[in-house]
Design an enzyme around this catalytic site. Structure first.
Site, mmCIF file in Angstrom:
data_model
loop_
_atom_site.group_PDB
_atom_site.id
_atom_site.type_symbol
_atom_site.label_atom_id
_atom_site.label_comp_id
_atom_site.label_asym_id
_atom_site.label_seq_id
_atom_site.Cartn_x
_atom_site.Cartn_y
_atom_site.Cartn_z
ATOM 1 N N SER A 81 -3.338 -2.013 -7.076
ATOM 2 C CA SER A 81 -3.998 -3.312 -6.889
ATOM 3 C C SER A 81 -3.834 -3.799 -5.451
ATOM 4 C CB SER A 81 -3.478 -4.351 -7.893
ATOM 5 O OG SER A 81 -2.148 -4.691 -7.633
ATOM 6 N N ASN A 82 -2.707 -3.493 -4.820
ATOM 7 C CA ASN A 82 -2.545 -3.862 -3.404
ATOM 8 C C ASN A 82 -3.478 -3.058 -2.512
ATOM 9 O OD1 ASN A 82 -0.420 -5.964 -2.798
ATOM 10 N ND2 ASN A 82 0.670 -4.677 -4.277
ATOM 11 N N LYS A 103 8.444 18.549 -4.969
ATOM 12 C CA LYS A 103 8.799 19.563 -3.965
ATOM 13 C C LYS A 103 9.952 19.081 -3.075
ATOM 14 C CE LYS A 103 4.980 20.715 -1.802
ATOM 15 N NZ LYS A 103 3.733 21.200 -1.231
ATOM 16 N N LEU A 117 6.781 4.793 -4.318
ATOM 17 C CA LEU A 117 8.150 4.786 -4.839
ATOM 18 C C LEU A 117 9.047 5.895 -4.310
ATOM 19 C CD1 LEU A 117 7.471 3.692 -8.530
ATOM 20 C CD2 LEU A 117 8.051 2.288 -6.543
ATOM 21 N N ASN A 171 5.953 -1.934 4.489
ATOM 22 C CA ASN A 171 6.092 -1.855 3.033
ATOM 23 C C ASN A 171 5.953 -3.253 2.441
ATOM 24 O OD1 ASN A 171 6.932 -0.722 0.426
ATOM 25 N ND2 ASN A 171 8.871 -1.799 0.754
ATOM 26 N N HIS A 182 7.203 -5.576 -0.686
ATOM 27 C CA HIS A 182 8.256 -5.622 -1.711
ATOM 28 C C HIS A 182 8.065 -6.893 -2.540
ATOM 29 C CE1 HIS A 182 12.111 -4.637 -3.478
ATOM 30 N NE2 HIS A 182 12.397 -5.927 -3.435
#
Ligand code: GAR
Length: 194
Positions: A13-14, A61, A87, A104, A106
């Site tokens: 949504s962001n 990986k 994440l 980022n 938060h």
């Protein structure tokens, strides 16, 4: 015009708010040129729908390999990286290479309610359990710690003591959708002044 890669792990949504802002504001200083997910994420569909190249990587990986894959995809192609509900932890070499060019979002008012394990609903549950009177969201630069980078911008709200964690998440998300595009635009404006 800044070229931006958005990294996601969830519904996106962001991501959608960033796309909408850039496409509905004629003076937007950025465009989303790449979307990268570390797991099958709903947001990939949003990218495809918007005609933005979308890449699904394999986080299993390992951290170094994931960072290498991301770097390879975007090196020379983008100016900024936005973590929008991403994440995985990025490795330190990658963060050094992109110093001050990774931000980022938060879902709380850092420096409170950040750090390992503090993502998504965990954050909102912790905020309510603490009895805090307000919460909100933070956009910050990414450094080698978890949620410790320099804070660029925040928005806050008063908590209704009857809210569940889900309601708090919903209200904070509304703010995120305003704060993230605004902050990216702020960085574009600052960049064009120098
Ligand atoms: C957002 O609330 C974002 O702040 C959070 O994940 C959600 C992603 O939602 N990020 C973190 O918790 C990172 N620590 P979205 O996929 O709908 O944008």
């Amino acid at each position: 015009m800044l070229r931006v890669a958005v990294l996601i792990s969830g519904g996106g949504s962001n991501l959608q708010s960033l796309i909408d802002y850039s496409r509905s504001n004629s003076d937007a200083g950025y465009e989303i040129t790449s979307v990268i997910a570390d797991r099958p994420a709903g947001g990939l569909e949003k990218a495809e729908k918007a005609g933005i190249p979308a890449h699904l990587l394999d986080r299993k990986k390992g951290m170094e390999s994931l960072a290498d894959d991301i770097h390879r995809l975007i090196y020379g192609q983008v100016d900024y990286i936005v973590l929008a509900g991403f994440l995985s932890i990025l490795d330190s070499l990658f963060i050094e290479k992109w110093n001050k060019r990774i931000i980022n979002i938060h879902p709380a008012l850092l420096p409170d309610f950040g750090g390992r394990g503090m993502y998504g609903m965990n954050v909102h549950r912790a905020v309510l359990a603490s009895g805090a009177k307000e919460s909100g969201c933070t956009v910050h630069y990414v450094d080698n710690g978890i949620d410790t980078g320099e804070i660029i911008n925040q928005m806050s709200l008063e908590i209704d003591q009857n809210w569940s964690a889900e309601q708090l998440q919903k209200e904070v998300l509304k703010l995120e959708h305003i704060l993230l595009p605004q902050t990216l635009q702020l960085l574009c404006d600052r960049g064009s002044e120098t």
